[in-house]
Design a protein around this motif. Structure first.
Motif, short mmCIF file in Angstrom:
data_model
loop_
_atom_site.label_atom_id
_atom_site.label_comp_id
_atom_site.label_asym_id
_atom_site.label_seq_id
_atom_site.Cartn_x
_atom_site.Cartn_y
_atom_site.Cartn_z
N GLY A 95 4.01 16.72 1.98
CA GLY A 95 4.44 17.47 0.81
C GLY A 95 4.44 16.60 -0.42
O GLY A 95 4.29 15.38 -0.33
N PRO A 96 4.64 17.20 -1.61
CA PRO A 96 4.59 16.43 -2.86
C PRO A 96 5.60 15.29 -2.89
O PRO A 96 5.38 14.27 -3.53
CB PRO A 96 4.90 17.49 -3.93
N GLY A 97 6.72 15.42 -2.17
CA GLY A 97 7.73 14.37 -2.22
C GLY A 97 7.33 13.08 -1.55
O GLY A 97 8.01 12.06 -1.69
N ASP A 98 6.24 13.11 -0.81
CA ASP A 98 5.85 11.92 -0.04
C ASP A 98 5.18 10.85 -0.88
O ASP A 98 4.94 9.76 -0.39
CB ASP A 98 4.90 12.32 1.10
N VAL A 99 4.83 11.14 -2.12
CA VAL A 99 4.12 10.15 -2.93
C VAL A 99 4.83 9.83 -4.23
O VAL A 99 4.26 9.21 -5.10
CB VAL A 99 2.68 10.64 -3.24
N THR A 100 6.06 10.25 -4.37
CA THR A 100 6.77 10.00 -5.62
C THR A 100 7.26 8.56 -5.73
O THR A 100 7.83 8.18 -6.74
CB THR A 100 7.99 10.94 -5.74
N ASP A 101 7.05 7.76 -4.68
CA ASP A 101 7.57 6.39 -4.69
C ASP A 101 6.57 5.38 -5.23
O ASP A 101 6.80 4.18 -5.10
CB ASP A 101 7.99 5.99 -3.27
N LEU A 102 5.46 5.82 -5.82
CA LEU A 102 4.45 4.87 -6.30
C LEU A 102 5.06 3.95 -7.35
O LEU A 102 4.89 2.73 -7.30
CB LEU A 102 3.24 5.61 -6.85
N ALA A 103 5.79 4.52 -8.32
CA ALA A 103 6.37 3.69 -9.38
C ALA A 103 7.37 2.69 -8.79
O ALA A 103 7.42 1.53 -9.20
CB ALA A 103 7.05 4.57 -10.42
N SER A 104 8.17 3.14 -7.82
CA SER A 104 9.15 2.22 -7.21
C SER A 104 8.45 1.13 -6.41
O SER A 104 8.93 -0.01 -6.33
CB SER A 104 10.12 2.99 -6.32
N THR A 105 7.29 1.46 -5.81
CA THR A 105 6.52 0.45 -5.09
C THR A 105 6.01 -0.63 -6.04
O THR A 105 6.04 -1.82 -5.74
CB THR A 105 5.34 1.09 -4.34
N LEU A 106 5.56 -0.20 -7.22
CA LEU A 106 5.10 -1.17 -8.22
C LEU A 106 6.23 -2.12 -8.60
O LEU A 106 6.03 -3.34 -8.70
CB LEU A 106 4.59 -0.43 -9.46
N ARG A 107 7.43 -1.57 -8.81
CA ARG A 107 8.58 -2.40 -9.20
C ARG A 107 9.00 -3.33 -8.07
O ARG A 107 9.33 -4.50 -8.28
CB ARG A 107 9.74 -1.51 -9.63
N LYS A 108 8.99 -2.81 -6.85
CA LYS A 108 9.43 -3.59 -5.70
C LYS A 108 8.56 -4.83 -5.50
O LYS A 108 9.06 -5.93 -5.20
CB LYS A 108 9.40 -2.72 -4.45
N VAL A 109 7.26 -4.67 -5.66
CA VAL A 109 6.32 -5.78 -5.47
C VAL A 109 6.29 -6.68 -6.70
O VAL A 109 5.89 -7.84 -6.63
CB VAL A 109 4.91 -5.24 -5.14
N GLY A 110 6.74 -6.14 -7.85
CA GLY A 110 6.57 -6.88 -9.09
C GLY A 110 5.11 -6.91 -9.50
O GLY A 110 4.63 -7.90 -10.08
N ALA A 111 4.39 -5.83 -9.17
CA ALA A 111 2.94 -5.80 -9.39
C ALA A 111 2.60 -5.77 -10.87
O ALA A 111 3.30 -5.16 -11.68
CB ALA A 111 2.35 -4.58 -8.69
N TRP A 158 0.85 -1.20 0.00
CA TRP A 158 0.00 0.00 0.00
C TRP A 158 0.88 1.24 0.00
O TRP A 158 1.98 1.24 0.60
CB TRP A 158 -0.89 0.03 1.24
N THR A 159 0.43 2.28 -0.68
CA THR A 159 1.10 3.57 -0.63
C THR A 159 0.06 4.67 -0.73
O THR A 159 -1.08 4.43 -1.15
CB THR A 159 2.15 3.71 -1.76
N LEU A 160 0.44 5.87 -0.35
CA LEU A 160 -0.46 7.02 -0.43
C LEU A 160 -0.62 7.43 -1.88
O LEU A 160 0.37 7.58 -2.61
CB LEU A 160 0.10 8.16 0.41
N SER A 161 -1.84 7.64 -2.34
CA SER A 161 -2.07 7.92 -3.75
C SER A 161 -1.88 9.38 -4.11
O SER A 161 -1.73 9.72 -5.28
CB SER A 161 -3.48 7.47 -4.16
N SER A 162 -1.93 10.28 -3.13
CA SER A 162 -1.85 11.70 -3.45
C SER A 162 -1.29 12.47 -2.27
O SER A 162 -1.59 12.16 -1.11
CB SER A 162 -3.23 12.25 -3.80
N SER A 163 -0.50 13.49 -2.56
CA SER A 163 0.03 14.33 -1.49
C SER A 163 -1.07 15.13 -0.82
O SER A 163 -0.89 15.66 0.26
CB SER A 163 1.08 15.29 -2.06
N ARG A 164 -2.23 15.21 -1.47
CA ARG A 164 -3.36 15.89 -0.86
C ARG A 164 -4.07 15.02 0.16
O ARG A 164 -5.02 15.44 0.80
CB ARG A 164 -4.35 16.33 -1.94
N GLY A 165 -3.59 13.77 0.28
CA GLY A 165 -4.21 12.86 1.21
C GLY A 165 -3.96 13.19 2.67
O GLY A 165 -4.56 12.60 3.55
#
Length: 361
Positions: free
Chosen positions: A247-263, A235-242
């Motif tokens: 701040g905006p930097g808190d959600v830039t890891d979505l793509a890396s999360t996808l790769r890490k899980v092999g999703a 799971w990761t936060l989908s938006s910095s507005r959440g």
């Protein structure tokens, strides 16, 4: 969910009856329907003798005191309080308004700005203006903010109902009429759809700025944990507005999360965040749905994407309609003596399959 024809025509009658004369294009804009639809409705109502047409306008044929069937509101006002810039709840608002219009009750809309506790001044203003009841959907960005509102809401001396909000069990608001979507079931639909397509590694990205967002997060986590065919998930936060403090930097890891899980697939709350993910994947050369499947949660604008997104569709308009009916029975006096029990109603979402999901590569 499309509004029933009869309900829409009752809204037309109520609007024209209130003003005496109304422009056709104004009615179309107010009811958010096409010109073709509004003209077809007006033609049928004219044929039934309920309206009289002119050049670009319609007039009521009913006496001033007569209301469409189901009326009896005696001109009472109901306050509806919703958060600013919340298209999801605005759809529920339109469903509620159809009920109140049919009953001959005026709706006073109050928009609560961002920030904790902003609903209270709006409700107090509405009561000072003479509102007979309150239909409320507080923003409640966190559980602490939610519980801070319980005490003053419990002291309101007019009938009150909640839309898409479920107070904590045993709290001061437990015995308050409320209508919610069953978001656990919506999460179940999303996960089962992806698993049936062969996806075994999933990522969930949700907001955390409302009770709905937190419920969707908890449901997806619970379902994935228990599912025998889900091999891994994150799971990761989908938006910095959440969250107000992120701040905006808190959600830039979505793509890396996808790769890490092999999703091979993701479920995102909300639609806008899902649409933005598809755009980012395209920039990285990842095709949706051939290489990666995406399910959106909300279905407000998901169908406008390229490709149109498969989405969980909570019954937004129906939530508003049912909540308005619960409130109306108390406001109009039909609940004298407490004849009706308090109701906490859950309505089931549906899954709309479009072009963003595909069998796992």
């Amino acid at each position: 969910m499309r509004e029933p024809v009869d309900a829409r025509r009752q809204r037309i009658l109520a609007a024209v009856q209130e003003r005496g004369t109304a422009r056709v294009r104004d009615l179309a804009a107010e009811l958010q329907v096409s010109g073709v639809t509004i003209r077809r409705d007006i033609e049928e109502l004219t044929r039934e003798g309920k309206l009289r047409r002119g050049h670009g306008v319609v007039r009521s044929t009913l006496p001033a005191q007569e209301l469409p069937e189901g009326g009896g509101g005696d001109g009472a006002t109901v306050a509806v309080v919703v958060p600013e810039r919340h298209s999801y709840l605005y759809e529920a608002l339109h469903g509620a308004r159809a009920v109140f219009d049919t009953a001959g009750m005026r709706v006073a809309l109050h928009i609560a700005p961002p920030g904790p506790g902003t609903e209270r001044p709006q409700v107090e203003r509405a009561l000072a203006d003479g509102a007979s009841g309150v239909l409320l959907a507080p923003r409640w960005r966190s559980s602490d903010v939610e519980q801070a509102d319980y005490d003053w809401l419990a002291t309101l001396e007019v009938p009150t109902a909640l839309m898409e909000r479920r107070p904590l069990k045993g709290s001061a608001l437990h015995a308050l009429d409320s209508v919610c979507s069953d978001h656990w079931f919506g999460a179940h639909l999303a996960v089962e759809h992806l698993v049936r397509l062969g996806h075994r590694r999933l990522v969930f990205a949700t907001r955390d700025d409302s009770p709905t967002a937190r419920t969707v997060h908890a449901a997806l986590s619970e379902i994935a944990d228990a599912h025998p065919l889900v091999e891994d998930w994150a799971w990761t936060l989908s938006s910095s507005r959440g969250g107000m403090d992120r701040g905006p930097g808190d959600v830039t890891d979505l793509a890396s999360t996808l790769r890490k899980v092999g999703a091979t697939a993701a479920v995102l709350h909300s639609d806008v965040d899902a649409l933005m993910l598809v755009q980012r994947l395209a920039e990285d050369g990842v095709r949706v749905p051939e290489d990666f499947s995406v399910v959106a949660y909300d279905d407000v604008v998901a169908g406008l994407g390229s490709p149109p997104l498969t989405a969980v569709s909570p019954p937004k308009g129906e939530v508003g309609r049912v909540a308005a009916q619960l409130l109306l029975r108390r406001v109009d006096g039909s609940d004298r003596g407490g004849a009706h029990s308090v109701q906490r109603i859950e309505l089931l979402p549906t899954l709309t399959v479009r072009g963003s999901t595909h069998p796992a590569p």
